[in-house]
Scaffold this active site. Sequence first.
Site, PDB file in Angstrom:
ATOM      1  N   ARG A 124      31.474  10.356 -47.066  1.00 39.72           N
ATOM      2  CA  ARG A 124      32.055   9.045 -46.745  1.00 39.72           C
ATOM      3  C   ARG A 124      31.583   8.606 -45.349  1.00 39.72           C
ATOM      4  O   ARG A 124      31.010   9.409 -44.597  1.00 39.72           O
ATOM      5  CB  ARG A 124      33.594   9.137 -46.765  1.00 39.72           C
ATOM      6  CG  ARG A 124      34.157   9.278 -48.155  1.00 39.72           C
ATOM      7  CD  ARG A 124      35.656   9.541 -48.145  1.00 39.72           C
ATOM      8  NE  ARG A 124      35.967  10.875 -47.647  1.00 39.72           N
ATOM      9  CZ  ARG A 124      37.191  11.340 -47.463  1.00 39.72           C
ATOM     10  NH1 ARG A 124      38.230  10.580 -47.730  1.00 39.72           N
ATOM     11  NH2 ARG A 124      37.396  12.569 -47.012  1.00 39.72           N
ATOM     12  N   LYS A 171      36.450  12.161 -41.242  1.00 36.62           N
ATOM     13  CA  LYS A 171      37.055  13.495 -41.115  1.00 36.62           C
ATOM     14  C   LYS A 171      37.324  13.834 -39.657  1.00 36.62           C
ATOM     15  O   LYS A 171      36.782  13.209 -38.733  1.00 36.62           O
ATOM     16  CB  LYS A 171      36.102  14.560 -41.691  1.00 36.62           C
ATOM     17  CG  LYS A 171      35.909  14.476 -43.180  1.00 36.62           C
ATOM     18  CD  LYS A 171      37.203  14.489 -43.957  1.00 36.62           C
ATOM     19  CE  LYS A 171      37.735  15.880 -44.182  1.00 36.62           C
ATOM     20  NZ  LYS A 171      38.919  15.825 -45.093  1.00 36.62           N
ATOM     21  N   TYR A 209      40.861  10.560 -39.580  1.00 35.33           N
ATOM     22  CA  TYR A 209      41.813  11.584 -40.029  1.00 35.33           C
ATOM     23  C   TYR A 209      41.687  12.764 -39.067  1.00 35.33           C
ATOM     24  O   TYR A 209      40.576  13.182 -38.732  1.00 35.33           O
ATOM     25  CB  TYR A 209      41.467  12.082 -41.433  1.00 35.33           C
ATOM     26  CG  TYR A 209      41.761  11.102 -42.546  1.00 35.33           C
ATOM     27  CD1 TYR A 209      43.064  10.687 -42.807  1.00 35.33           C
ATOM     28  CD2 TYR A 209      40.743  10.607 -43.349  1.00 35.33           C
ATOM     29  CE1 TYR A 209      43.339   9.795 -43.834  1.00 35.33           C
ATOM     30  CE2 TYR A 209      41.011   9.710 -44.383  1.00 35.33           C
ATOM     31  CZ  TYR A 209      42.316   9.309 -44.607  1.00 35.33           C
ATOM     32  OH  TYR A 209      42.582   8.430 -45.622  1.00 35.33           O
ATOM     33  N   HIS A 240      44.582  15.574 -39.028  1.00 32.92           N
ATOM     34  CA  HIS A 240      45.317  16.727 -39.569  1.00 32.92           C
ATOM     35  C   HIS A 240      45.383  17.847 -38.535  1.00 32.92           C
ATOM     36  O   HIS A 240      44.940  18.978 -38.766  1.00 32.92           O
ATOM     37  CB  HIS A 240      44.674  17.213 -40.882  1.00 32.92           C
ATOM     38  CG  HIS A 240      44.704  16.167 -41.959  1.00 32.92           C
ATOM     39  ND1 HIS A 240      45.869  15.794 -42.592  1.00 32.92           N
ATOM     40  CD2 HIS A 240      43.731  15.387 -42.481  1.00 32.92           C
ATOM     41  CE1 HIS A 240      45.613  14.834 -43.471  1.00 32.92           C
ATOM     42  NE2 HIS A 240      44.320  14.557 -43.417  1.00 32.92           N
ATOM     43  N   GLU A 273      46.377   9.623 -40.606  1.00 27.63           N
ATOM     44  CA  GLU A 273      47.466  10.109 -41.463  1.00 27.63           C
ATOM     45  C   GLU A 273      48.849   9.918 -40.869  1.00 27.63           C
ATOM     46  O   GLU A 273      49.843  10.104 -41.581  1.00 27.63           O
ATOM     47  CB  GLU A 273      47.251  11.581 -41.844  1.00 27.63           C
ATOM     48  CG  GLU A 273      47.418  12.596 -40.725  1.00 27.63           C
ATOM     49  CD  GLU A 273      46.157  12.810 -39.897  1.00 27.63           C
ATOM     50  OE1 GLU A 273      45.185  12.058 -40.085  1.00 27.63           O
ATOM     51  OE2 GLU A 273      46.153  13.714 -39.041  1.00 27.63           O
ATOM     52  N   SER A 320      63.172  15.561 -62.701  1.00 32.05           N
ATOM     53  CA  SER A 320      62.582  16.879 -62.471  1.00 32.05           C
ATOM     54  C   SER A 320      63.639  17.977 -62.319  1.00 32.05           C
ATOM     55  O   SER A 320      64.323  18.057 -61.307  1.00 32.05           O
ATOM     56  CB  SER A 320      61.720  16.821 -61.204  1.00 32.05           C
ATOM     57  OG  SER A 320      61.129  18.067 -60.964  1.00 32.05           O
ATOM     58  N   ASP A 323      45.923  20.367 -51.506  1.00 29.74           N
ATOM     59  CA  ASP A 323      45.751  20.259 -50.038  1.00 29.74           C
ATOM     60  C   ASP A 323      47.048  20.576 -49.300  1.00 29.74           C
ATOM     61  O   ASP A 323      47.040  20.778 -48.093  1.00 29.74           O
ATOM     62  CB  ASP A 323      45.195  18.880 -49.646  1.00 29.74           C
ATOM     63  CG  ASP A 323      46.114  17.738 -50.047  1.00 29.74           C
ATOM     64  OD1 ASP A 323      47.018  17.949 -50.888  1.00 29.74           O
ATOM     65  OD2 ASP A 323      45.939  16.635 -49.511  1.00 29.74           O
ATOM     66  N   VAL A 375      40.323  20.987 -56.742  1.00 26.98           N
ATOM     67  CA  VAL A 375      39.414  20.548 -55.672  1.00 26.98           C
ATOM     68  C   VAL A 375      40.232  19.896 -54.553  1.00 26.98           C
ATOM     69  O   VAL A 375      41.026  18.980 -54.793  1.00 26.98           O
ATOM     70  CB  VAL A 375      38.350  19.578 -56.229  1.00 26.98           C
ATOM     71  CG1 VAL A 375      37.500  19.006 -55.109  1.00 26.98           C
ATOM     72  CG2 VAL A 375      37.480  20.303 -57.250  1.00 26.98           C
ATOM     73  N   MET A 402      39.120  15.722 -53.426  1.00 23.73           N
ATOM     74  CA  MET A 402      38.676  14.983 -54.613  1.00 23.73           C
ATOM     75  C   MET A 402      37.968  13.664 -54.269  1.00 23.73           C
ATOM     76  O   MET A 402      36.939  13.346 -54.855  1.00 23.73           O
ATOM     77  CB  MET A 402      39.851  14.751 -55.561  1.00 23.73           C
ATOM     78  CG  MET A 402      40.361  16.054 -56.162  1.00 23.73           C
ATOM     79  SD  MET A 402      41.815  15.817 -57.173  1.00 23.73           S
ATOM     80  CE  MET A 402      41.149  14.943 -58.564  1.00 23.73           C
TER      81      MET A 402
HETATM   82  N1  NAD Z   1      43.229  17.011 -53.617  1.00 18.10           N
HETATM   83  C1  NAD Z   1      42.924  15.851 -53.047  1.00 18.10           C
HETATM   84  O1  NAD Z   1      41.756  15.514 -52.848  1.00 18.10           O
HETATM   85  C2  NAD Z   1      44.005  14.909 -52.644  1.00 18.10           C
HETATM   86  C3  NAD Z   1      43.722  13.565 -52.338  1.00 18.10           C
HETATM   87  C4  NAD Z   1      44.783  12.700 -52.036  1.00 18.10           C
HETATM   88  C5  NAD Z   1      46.101  13.193 -52.000  1.00 18.10           C
HETATM   89  N2  NAD Z   1      46.319  14.528 -52.281  1.00 18.10           N
HETATM   90  C6  NAD Z   1      47.665  15.112 -52.301  1.00 18.10           C
HETATM   91  O2  NAD Z   1      48.390  14.709 -53.445  1.00 18.10           O
HETATM   92  C7  NAD Z   1      49.780  14.928 -53.191  1.00 18.10           C
HETATM   93  C8  NAD Z   1      50.569  13.710 -53.630  1.00 18.10           C
HETATM   94  O3  NAD Z   1      50.251  12.622 -52.769  1.00 18.10           O
HETATM   95  P1  NAD Z   1      50.935  11.190 -52.927  1.00 18.10           P
HETATM   96  O4  NAD Z   1      50.215  10.270 -52.006  1.00 18.10           O
HETATM   97  O5  NAD Z   1      51.057  10.840 -54.354  1.00 18.10           O
HETATM   98  O6  NAD Z   1      52.394  11.486 -52.348  1.00 18.10           O
HETATM   99  P2  NAD Z   1      53.699  10.589 -52.586  1.00 18.10           P
HETATM  100  O7  NAD Z   1      54.630  10.932 -51.484  1.00 18.10           O
HETATM  101  O8  NAD Z   1      53.323   9.169 -52.813  1.00 18.10           O
HETATM  102  O9  NAD Z   1      54.278  11.144 -53.977  1.00 18.10           O
HETATM  103  C9  NAD Z   1      54.842  12.409 -54.140  1.00 18.10           C
HETATM  104  C10 NAD Z   1      55.914  12.313 -55.202  1.00 18.10           C
HETATM  105  O10 NAD Z   1      56.349  13.642 -55.524  1.00 18.10           O
HETATM  106  C11 NAD Z   1      57.715  13.533 -55.849  1.00 18.10           C
HETATM  107  N3  NAD Z   1      58.299  14.870 -55.825  1.00 18.10           N
HETATM  108  C12 NAD Z   1      58.555  15.667 -54.752  1.00 18.10           C
HETATM  109  N4  NAD Z   1      59.081  16.833 -55.163  1.00 18.10           N
HETATM  110  C13 NAD Z   1      59.154  16.784 -56.517  1.00 18.10           C
HETATM  111  C14 NAD Z   1      59.610  17.675 -57.511  1.00 18.10           C
HETATM  112  N5  NAD Z   1      60.109  18.875 -57.202  1.00 18.10           N
HETATM  113  N6  NAD Z   1      59.514  17.292 -58.809  1.00 18.10           N
HETATM  114  C15 NAD Z   1      59.003  16.083 -59.149  1.00 18.10           C
HETATM  115  N7  NAD Z   1      58.565  15.190 -58.245  1.00 18.10           N
HETATM  116  C16 NAD Z   1      58.645  15.538 -56.944  1.00 18.10           C
HETATM  117  C17 NAD Z   1      58.254  12.580 -54.795  1.00 18.10           C
HETATM  118  O11 NAD Z   1      59.521  12.041 -55.166  1.00 18.10           O
HETATM  119  C18 NAD Z   1      57.153  11.538 -54.752  1.00 18.10           C
HETATM  120  O12 NAD Z   1      57.382  10.445 -55.630  1.00 18.10           O
HETATM  121  C19 NAD Z   1      49.872  15.225 -51.677  1.00 18.10           C
HETATM  122  O13 NAD Z   1      49.976  16.608 -51.486  1.00 18.10           O
HETATM  123  C20 NAD Z   1      48.574  14.703 -51.148  1.00 18.10           C
HETATM  124  O14 NAD Z   1      48.199  15.328 -49.926  1.00 18.10           O
HETATM  125  C21 NAD Z   1      45.301  15.368 -52.580  1.00 18.10           C
END
Ligand code: NAD
Length: 370
Positions: A15, A75, A94, A96, A118, A220, A270, A298, A301
């Site tokens: 990026r 990054k 970013y 972190h 962030e 949940s 992550d 991954v 992503m």
């Molecule tokens: N792997 C990657 O490349 C990548 C990229 C972007 C984001 N992420 C990760 O994805 C994750 C989600 O991000 P987001 O922006 O959607 O966050 P978000 O805060 O918008 O959504 C998280 C949701 O999880 C729910 N939640 C929490 N605990 C729960 C449980 N026990 N059961 C059911 N639901 C529950 C919350 O109520 C919330 O709606 C984060 O960890 C973020 O860092 C990873």
Amino acid sequence: MRVGVPREIKPDEYRVGLTPTAVREYVTHGHEVIVETGAGLGAGYGDAVYEKAGAKIVADAAAVFEGAELIVKVKEPQAVEWARLTPKHILFTYLHLAPDPAQAEGLLASGCAAIAYETVTDAQGGLPLLAPMSEVAGRLAVYSAGETLLKHNGGMGLLISGVPGVPPARICVLGGGVVGMNAARMAAGLGAEVVIVERSIPRMRQLDDMFQGRILTRYSTADAVDEEVLKADVVIGAVLTAGASAPKLVRKSHLKKMKPGSVLVDVSIDQGGCFETSHPTTHNDPTYTVDGVVHYCVANMPGAAPRTSSEALVHATLPFGLELADKGLDALKTNKHLAKGLNVLAGKLTHPAVAEALGKDFADPYGAWK
Ligand SMILES: NC(=O)c1ccc[n+]([C@@H]2O[C@H](COP(=O)([O-])OP(=O)(O)OC[C@H]3O[C@@H](n4cnc5c(N)ncnc54)[C@H](O)[C@@H]3O)[C@@H](O)[C@H]2O)c1
């Protein structure tokens, strides 16, 4: 102000901090933009397009850091970049920092002002500069699941959409936030049966409204997770508890009871992952199998789609970046959401959660701005 865009040097990062379209916006605001040669190539933007947008192309990162006051990146800076930062610089990227004491020391020693994407906030209490990458990851999760479900990739050999007379895949999304909603949208668009397991009732009401009955929502609980995970062909992990590690909703004991060749996509990797058996993987080697269930974990992503991700990121950062370029650090006095992004200033940690995580003193010289 002179604004600099170095080429990203973290492995597998394609990026870029500013697209040519964004450069034109800065130039229109009267700023000078300096771009390192090749900075946009990974995202599909050659030097000539940047020049056409009004940027000056320079030969290396040293020339960017020497020539610019505002450095816009993607990054966190790497060690060689900390050494190039000085008290004249505002770094906007970013960071972190909480789990990264070495970088924190590097930034503190540099004397720069570092604003972390962030921790910038919005009026709804959200994190507007994180959301675009969650949108990309959520949508990509369904592509990745679809690929992984295919036989030659280790999956059960199922087409997500099904065909007339043959049912589609059942996709369970754990967490209905930004990632979960975007994953559900893609999955529903492909014709999958979709259930979102969420713990926030107001959020489930929103999702229910949004999808007009096209998807199911479930509160949940351990029972709901047990039932939905065992019924699913794909489980997408998208939960987040702010500031904490992801809860382990799917245990190793679930795997043997799941359908052989089913797929787990742990987007929450992550934050440590929400499946007990997850460990981070890379785009070059994205999957592994445990007890017959294929895991895709991954950690970056959006890196697979640097063109879309750079554009989406820039749309979110542009208003804040322009404000910084127009007013310098004075922008933090009038924009409390941007002020929340300030992590480091003149050798001090200026974000309370970051300081606490690093076990260091928090300095709040700009309390009045926040
Ligand atoms: N792997 C990657 O490349 C990548 C990229 C972007 C984001 N992420 C990760 O994805 C994750 C989600 O991000 P987001 O922006 O959607 O966050 P978000 O805060 O918008 O959504 C998280 C949701 O999880 C729910 N939640 C929490 N605990 C729960 C449980 N026990 N059961 C059911 N639901 C529950 C919350 O109520 C919330 O709606 C984060 O960890 C973020 O860092 C990873």
